[in-house]
Design a protein around this motif. Structure first.
Motif, PDB file in Angstrom:
ATOM      1  N   GLY A   1       6.423  15.694  -7.496  1.00 15.92           N
ATOM      2  CA  GLY A   1       5.060  16.168  -7.679  1.00 15.92           C
ATOM      3  C   GLY A   1       4.637  17.206  -6.666  1.00 15.92           C
TER       4      GLY A   1
ATOM      5  N   ASP B   1       7.844  15.649 -10.879  1.00 19.49           N
ATOM      6  CA  ASP B   1       7.645  14.208 -10.988  1.00 19.49           C
ATOM      7  C   ASP B   1       8.031  13.758 -12.389  1.00 19.49           C
TER       8      ASP B   1
ATOM      9  N   ARG C   1       5.792  17.810 -13.174  1.00 21.47           N
ATOM     10  CA  ARG C   1       4.795  18.568 -12.417  1.00 21.47           C
ATOM     11  C   ARG C   1       5.223  18.775 -10.969  1.00 21.47           C
TER      12      ARG C   1
ATOM     13  N   LEU D   1       1.279  19.449  -6.903  1.00 22.77           N
ATOM     14  CA  LEU D   1       0.086  18.614  -7.057  1.00 22.77           C
ATOM     15  C   LEU D   1      -0.690  18.448  -5.753  1.00 22.77           C
TER      16      LEU D   1
ATOM     17  N   LEU E   1      -0.567  14.138  -1.392  1.00 22.49           N
ATOM     18  CA  LEU E   1      -0.261  13.418  -2.622  1.00 22.49           C
ATOM     19  C   LEU E   1       0.228  12.013  -2.285  1.00 22.49           C
TER      20      LEU E   1
ATOM     21  N   SER F   1       0.440   9.441  -4.904  1.00 21.56           N
ATOM     22  CA  SER F   1       1.188   8.938  -6.050  1.00 21.56           C
ATOM     23  C   SER F   1       0.982   9.859  -7.237  1.00 21.56           C
ATOM     24  N   SER F   2       2.038  10.022  -8.044  1.00 21.06           N
ATOM     25  CA  SER F   2       1.907  10.742  -9.307  1.00 21.06           C
ATOM     26  C   SER F   2       2.791  10.091 -10.355  1.00 21.06           C
TER      27      SER F   2
ATOM     28  N   HIS G   1      -0.857   9.235 -13.611  1.00 20.30           N
ATOM     29  CA  HIS G   1      -2.035   9.916 -13.107  1.00 20.30           C
ATOM     30  C   HIS G   1      -1.805  10.248 -11.627  1.00 20.30           C
ATOM     31  N   VAL G   2      -2.748  10.962 -11.017  1.00 20.80           N
ATOM     32  CA  VAL G   2      -2.493  11.533  -9.696  1.00 20.80           C
ATOM     33  C   VAL G   2      -3.499  10.988  -8.687  1.00 20.80           C
TER      34      VAL G   2
ATOM     35  N   ARG H   1      -4.692  11.218  -4.725  1.00 17.51           N
ATOM     36  CA  ARG H   1      -4.625  12.119  -3.572  1.00 17.51           C
ATOM     37  C   ARG H   1      -5.516  11.626  -2.440  1.00 17.51           C
TER      38      ARG H   1
ATOM     39  N   TYR I   1      -8.796  10.047  -7.618  1.00 19.29           N
ATOM     40  CA  TYR I   1      -7.877   9.584  -8.667  1.00 19.29           C
ATOM     41  C   TYR I   1      -8.086  10.481  -9.875  1.00 19.29           C
TER      42      TYR I   1
ATOM     43  N   ARG J   1      -7.078  11.211 -13.508  1.00 21.21           N
ATOM     44  CA  ARG J   1      -6.450  10.722 -14.736  1.00 21.21           C
ATOM     45  C   ARG J   1      -6.678  11.690 -15.888  1.00 21.21           C
TER      46      ARG J   1
END
Length: 232
Positions: free
Chosen positions: A14, A19, A23, A26, A46, A48-49, A52-53, A55, A76, A78
């Motif tokens: 990501g 990812d 992507r 991010l 970042l 988690s991706s 959804h992402v 940050r 978050y 989504r």
């Protein structure tokens, strides 16, 4: 959710390698923002991706007294979504859905089954109208005709970036194409509920406790298809 991403290690999904959704970059989102001169985005990390992402953002915010302070905000992402109220003026009914929502269940809802308007997330290349026509068909089985935009709203702006597009459209036996019920391969098992509008309004806060649904029902009664016309 995947394990938190360590920005000090090369090859982060990501960030600089794709990812699970292909992507990268991010960690750049938000750094280019210039619309508010009292906000300076200093860092985006970042976390988690997985789909959804998630940050962690560091920004400087200028208070009304001119002092700049550092703030930390998690977001978050989504994507955006769309929802629609299907209604019948002839029958004075609305068509709602009921399905299991784990986040509500884990946060104290007795069985996690929520009554809602049909809704869904926008796919990557979707416009809101295309998305809501698809979701209405998948969830309710109705191929809706003319659709009326109602409003747009940020549903949880303290942490979730999502903007929701609200629509309304009439339904009838002629618009029913199939049984609906959602997509089984996406884990959906959706029950359809046809409810009298006055009954639905009376159930707000009882077993209709989903925000988007409450908003559309109240709109329908105040200024939408079921509004009371003075003198009528």
């Amino acid at each position: 959710m995947t394990d938190p991403i360590d920005p000090t290690r090369p090859g982060q999904p990501g960030v600089d390698i794709p990812d699970a959704r292909g992507r990268t970059g991010l960690d750049r989102t938000g750094r280019e923002l210039t619309g508010n001169p009292r906000v300076r985005v200093k860092d985006v990390r970042l976390l988690s991706s997985n789909w959804h992402v998630f940050r962690a953002n560091t920004l400087e915010y200028q208070r009304a007294d001119g002092v700049w302070e550092t703030q930390h905000r998690e977001t978050y992402d989504r994507g955006n979504g769309a929802t629609i109220l299907l209604y019948s003026l002839e029958k004075r009914t609305v068509l709602l859905t009921r399905q299991f929502r784990y986040p509500a269940y884990v946060n104290g809802h007795a069985d996690g089954n929520l009554i809602e308007t049909a809704a869904g997330l926008l796919d990557d290349d979707d416009d809101p109208l295309t998305a809501i026509r698809r979701e209405a068909r998948e969830e309710t089985g109705h191929e809706i005709g003319e659709v009326s935009p109602v409003f747009e709203a940020y549903m949880s702006p303290g942490s979730v970036t999502e903007k929701l597009f609200f629509f309304a459209a009439p339904y009838s036996p002629d618009t029913r194409m199939d049984a609906g019920g959602g997509l089984a391969d996406e884990g959906e098992e959706i029950e359809l509920l046809e409810i009298d509008i006055d009954e639905a309004l009376g159930r707000i806060g009882v077993d209709i406790i989903d925000a988007k649904t409450i908003m559309l029902l109240q709109w329908a009664a105040l200024s939408g298809p079921f509004r009371r016309v003075p003198g009528a």
